[in-house]
Write a protein that holds these residues in place. Structure first.
Motif, mmCIF file in Angstrom:
data_model
loop_
_atom_site.group_PDB
_atom_site.id
_atom_site.type_symbol
_atom_site.label_atom_id
_atom_site.label_comp_id
_atom_site.label_asym_id
_atom_site.label_seq_id
_atom_site.Cartn_x
_atom_site.Cartn_y
_atom_site.Cartn_z
ATOM 1 N N THR A 102 0.832 -1.206 0.000
ATOM 2 C CA THR A 102 0.000 0.000 0.000
ATOM 3 C C THR A 102 0.863 1.252 0.000
ATOM 4 O OG1 THR A 102 -1.651 -1.225 1.280
ATOM 5 C CG2 THR A 102 -1.926 1.144 1.157
ATOM 6 N N SER A 103 1.934 1.221 0.787
ATOM 7 C CA SER A 103 2.841 2.372 0.846
ATOM 8 C C SER A 103 3.500 2.639 -0.496
ATOM 9 C CB SER A 103 3.916 2.135 1.909
ATOM 10 O OG SER A 103 3.359 2.048 3.183
ATOM 11 N N ALA A 104 3.785 1.557 -1.240
ATOM 12 C CA ALA A 104 4.432 1.725 -2.541
ATOM 13 C C ALA A 104 3.541 2.473 -3.522
ATOM 14 C CB ALA A 104 4.806 0.359 -3.110
ATOM 15 N N LEU A 105 2.223 2.424 -3.293
ATOM 16 C CA LEU A 105 1.295 3.077 -4.219
ATOM 17 C C LEU A 105 1.431 4.592 -4.199
ATOM 18 C CD1 LEU A 105 -1.989 1.014 -3.722
ATOM 19 C CD2 LEU A 105 -0.493 1.018 -5.717
ATOM 20 N N TYR A 106 1.816 5.163 -3.032
ATOM 21 C CA TYR A 106 1.822 6.622 -2.968
ATOM 22 C C TYR A 106 2.880 7.216 -3.891
ATOM 23 C CZ TYR A 106 5.903 8.149 -0.207
ATOM 24 O OH TYR A 106 7.165 8.485 0.202
ATOM 25 N N ASN A 107 4.011 6.523 -4.059
ATOM 26 C CA ASN A 107 5.021 6.980 -5.022
ATOM 27 C C ASN A 107 4.457 6.971 -6.435
ATOM 28 O OD1 ASN A 107 7.219 7.486 -3.305
ATOM 29 N ND2 ASN A 107 7.688 5.311 -3.182
ATOM 30 N N LEU A 108 3.732 5.895 -6.755
ATOM 31 C CA LEU A 108 3.138 5.766 -8.087
ATOM 32 C C LEU A 108 2.124 6.872 -8.339
ATOM 33 C CD1 LEU A 108 2.571 4.216 -10.726
ATOM 34 C CD2 LEU A 108 0.961 2.800 -9.435
ATOM 35 N N PHE A 109 1.237 7.102 -7.380
ATOM 36 C CA PHE A 109 0.183 8.091 -7.588
ATOM 37 C C PHE A 109 0.716 9.515 -7.537
ATOM 38 C CE2 PHE A 109 -2.539 4.465 -6.846
ATOM 39 C CZ PHE A 109 -3.604 4.713 -7.702
ATOM 40 N N ASP A 110 1.732 9.759 -6.727
ATOM 41 C CA ASP A 110 2.366 11.084 -6.758
ATOM 42 C C ASP A 110 2.908 11.383 -8.147
ATOM 43 O OD1 ASP A 110 1.803 11.798 -4.211
ATOM 44 O OD2 ASP A 110 3.850 11.720 -3.450
ATOM 45 N N ALA A 111 3.507 10.371 -8.782
ATOM 46 C CA ALA A 111 4.029 10.544 -10.142
ATOM 47 C C ALA A 111 2.894 10.814 -11.128
ATOM 48 C CB ALA A 111 4.809 9.310 -10.559
ATOM 49 N N ILE A 112 1.753 10.144 -10.928
ATOM 50 C CA ILE A 112 0.603 10.358 -11.816
ATOM 51 C C ILE A 112 0.069 11.779 -11.667
ATOM 52 C CG2 ILE A 112 -1.800 9.694 -12.246
ATOM 53 C CD1 ILE A 112 -0.998 6.829 -11.503
ATOM 54 N N TRP A 113 -0.143 12.213 -10.404
ATOM 55 C CA TRP A 113 -0.672 13.572 -10.203
ATOM 56 C C TRP A 113 0.301 14.621 -10.733
ATOM 57 C CZ3 TRP A 113 -4.727 11.207 -9.605
ATOM 58 C CH2 TRP A 113 -5.071 10.384 -8.545
ATOM 59 N N CYS A 114 1.583 14.484 -10.350
ATOM 60 C CA CYS A 114 2.565 15.497 -10.748
ATOM 61 C C CYS A 114 2.856 15.444 -12.242
ATOM 62 C CB CYS A 114 3.853 15.321 -9.941
ATOM 63 S SG CYS A 114 3.645 15.659 -8.179
ATOM 64 N N GLY A 115 2.698 14.265 -12.846
ATOM 65 C CA GLY A 115 2.897 14.156 -14.292
ATOM 66 C C GLY A 115 1.941 15.036 -15.069
ATOM 67 N N ARG A 116 0.773 15.291 -14.491
ATOM 68 C CA ARG A 116 -0.192 16.165 -15.156
ATOM 69 C C ARG A 116 0.206 17.638 -15.083
ATOM 70 N NH1 ARG A 116 -5.356 13.683 -15.906
ATOM 71 N NH2 ARG A 116 -5.312 11.490 -15.271
ATOM 72 N N LEU A 117 1.182 17.943 -14.229
ATOM 73 C CA LEU A 117 1.645 19.327 -14.105
ATOM 74 C C LEU A 117 2.753 19.663 -15.094
ATOM 75 C CD1 LEU A 117 1.850 19.545 -10.199
ATOM 76 C CD2 LEU A 117 -0.012 20.351 -11.667
ATOM 77 N N GLY A 118 3.394 18.635 -15.663
ATOM 78 C CA GLY A 118 4.472 18.879 -16.611
ATOM 79 C C GLY A 118 5.685 18.017 -16.346
ATOM 80 N N ALA A 119 6.584 17.997 -17.305
ATOM 81 C CA ALA A 119 7.773 17.145 -17.221
ATOM 82 C C ALA A 119 8.689 17.565 -16.075
ATOM 83 C CB ALA A 119 8.535 17.194 -18.543
ATOM 84 N N GLU A 120 8.730 18.871 -15.790
ATOM 85 C CA GLU A 120 9.626 19.335 -14.722
ATOM 86 C C GLU A 120 9.211 18.782 -13.363
ATOM 87 O OE1 GLU A 120 8.167 21.290 -16.882
ATOM 88 O OE2 GLU A 120 9.765 22.266 -18.057
ATOM 89 N N SER A 121 7.893 18.636 -13.157
ATOM 90 C CA SER A 121 7.411 18.110 -11.877
ATOM 91 C C SER A 121 7.803 16.649 -11.696
ATOM 92 C CB SER A 121 5.888 18.263 -11.783
ATOM 93 O OG SER A 121 5.527 19.622 -11.749
ATOM 94 N N VAL A 122 7.693 15.875 -12.769
ATOM 95 C CA VAL A 122 8.101 14.465 -12.692
ATOM 96 C C VAL A 122 9.601 14.370 -12.456
ATOM 97 C CG1 VAL A 122 8.174 12.260 -13.908
ATOM 98 C CG2 VAL A 122 6.198 13.754 -14.164
ATOM 99 N N ALA A 123 10.359 15.211 -13.139
ATOM 100 C CA ALA A 123 11.815 15.222 -12.938
ATOM 101 C C ALA A 123 12.152 15.615 -11.509
ATOM 102 C CB ALA A 123 12.462 16.191 -13.922
ATOM 103 N N ALA A 124 11.383 16.539 -10.933
ATOM 104 C CA ALA A 124 11.620 16.962 -9.556
ATOM 105 C C ALA A 124 11.402 15.802 -8.584
ATOM 106 C CB ALA A 124 10.699 18.127 -9.195
ATOM 107 N N LEU A 125 10.383 14.984 -8.845
ATOM 108 C CA LEU A 125 10.149 13.809 -8.005
ATOM 109 C C LEU A 125 11.317 12.840 -8.100
ATOM 110 C CD1 LEU A 125 6.371 12.936 -8.539
ATOM 111 C CD2 LEU A 125 7.432 14.016 -6.558
ATOM 112 N N SER A 126 11.836 12.660 -9.296
ATOM 113 C CA SER A 126 12.976 11.750 -9.482
ATOM 114 C C SER A 126 14.193 12.226 -8.712
ATOM 115 C CB SER A 126 13.309 11.637 -10.975
ATOM 116 O OG SER A 126 12.218 11.122 -11.707
#
Length: 218
Positions: free
Chosen positions: A15-39
């Motif tokens: 369940t905890s692993a899902l939050y990383n996945l969903f954070d990437a999904i939400w932030c991916g909608r904001l743009g490539a820079e947001s996904v790169a920031a998560l990385s």
């Protein structure tokens, strides 16, 4: 016994692993820079979590040995002193990392285009180190105290609340403003604070095997 302890822990970890996945999904909608920031941010977050887990796992090991030896007072002292140790380490980590946050993010690969997003996300995460650490420590204390299902329930509740709050705070809904990538970090903090509340309620109501006295916290 192995199934009773490992089953809830496996479910909580998944369940905890899902939050990383969903954070990437939400932030991916904001743009490539947001996904790169998560990385860029995730390696630093894993360092935070490793330190918090280390306190929790180390305490749980010592508590288990004291319980096995029938040393009840030593068990209670270990529980309380591990909480004191958590406060000391989390405070030091917060101060040190806030003072060097930009340097750390650049060390992990943030360039000028990604840095503002990474700073926005990790500022919230760094300010909430105490909440993150406390959840990790409490999960271990409750689990080794003989309540693996409740320990995992705290983690699962944390993840569910994160999944609810993160999209609300990222994109905005009703009275809640759109906070962008910082909203994802704040949603995670709210989720973990909820998990902490669940486990603290259990310990505070005297349902656990532990006893808390002021002198034990020294």
């Amino acid at each position: 016994l192995l199934l009773r302890f490992s089953g809830p822990a496996i479910l909580a970890a998944e369940t905890s692993a899902l939050y990383n996945l969903f954070d990437a999904i939400w932030c991916g909608r904001l743009g490539a820079e947001s996904v790169a920031a998560l990385s860029v941010a995730h390696p630093l977050m894993h360092i935070y979590m490793a330190i918090g887990s280390g306190i929790g796992v180390g305490s749980a090991s010592l508590i288990a040995r004291n319980l096995g030896a029938g040393k009840k007072e030593e068990t209670n002292r270990t529980v309380c002193s591990s909480i004191s140790f958590f406060f000391i380490v989390s405070a030091l980590m917060t101060i040190i990392c806030l003072m060097n946050l930009e340097m750390l993010l650049r060390l992990f690969g943030a360039d000028d285009s990604v840095l503002p997003y990474a700073m926005s996300y990790m500022f919230v995460e760094t300010c909430s180190i105490a909440v993150d650490f406390f959840l990790l420590v409490l999960v271990q204390l409750v689990r080794v105290g003989g309540s693996p299902t409740l320990a995992s329930a705290g983690t699962i509740t944390s993840s569910i609340m994160d999944l609810i709050w993160s999209p609300i705070l990222v994109f905005g809904l009703g009275p809640f403003p759109a906070l962008g990538i910082a909203g994802a970090a704040l949603g995670t903090t709210i989720g973990r604070a909820t998990g902490v509340s669940v486990l603290l309620a259990y310990l505070g109501l005297g349902k656990s095997i532990y006893q808390f006295k002021p002198e034990y916290f020294v």
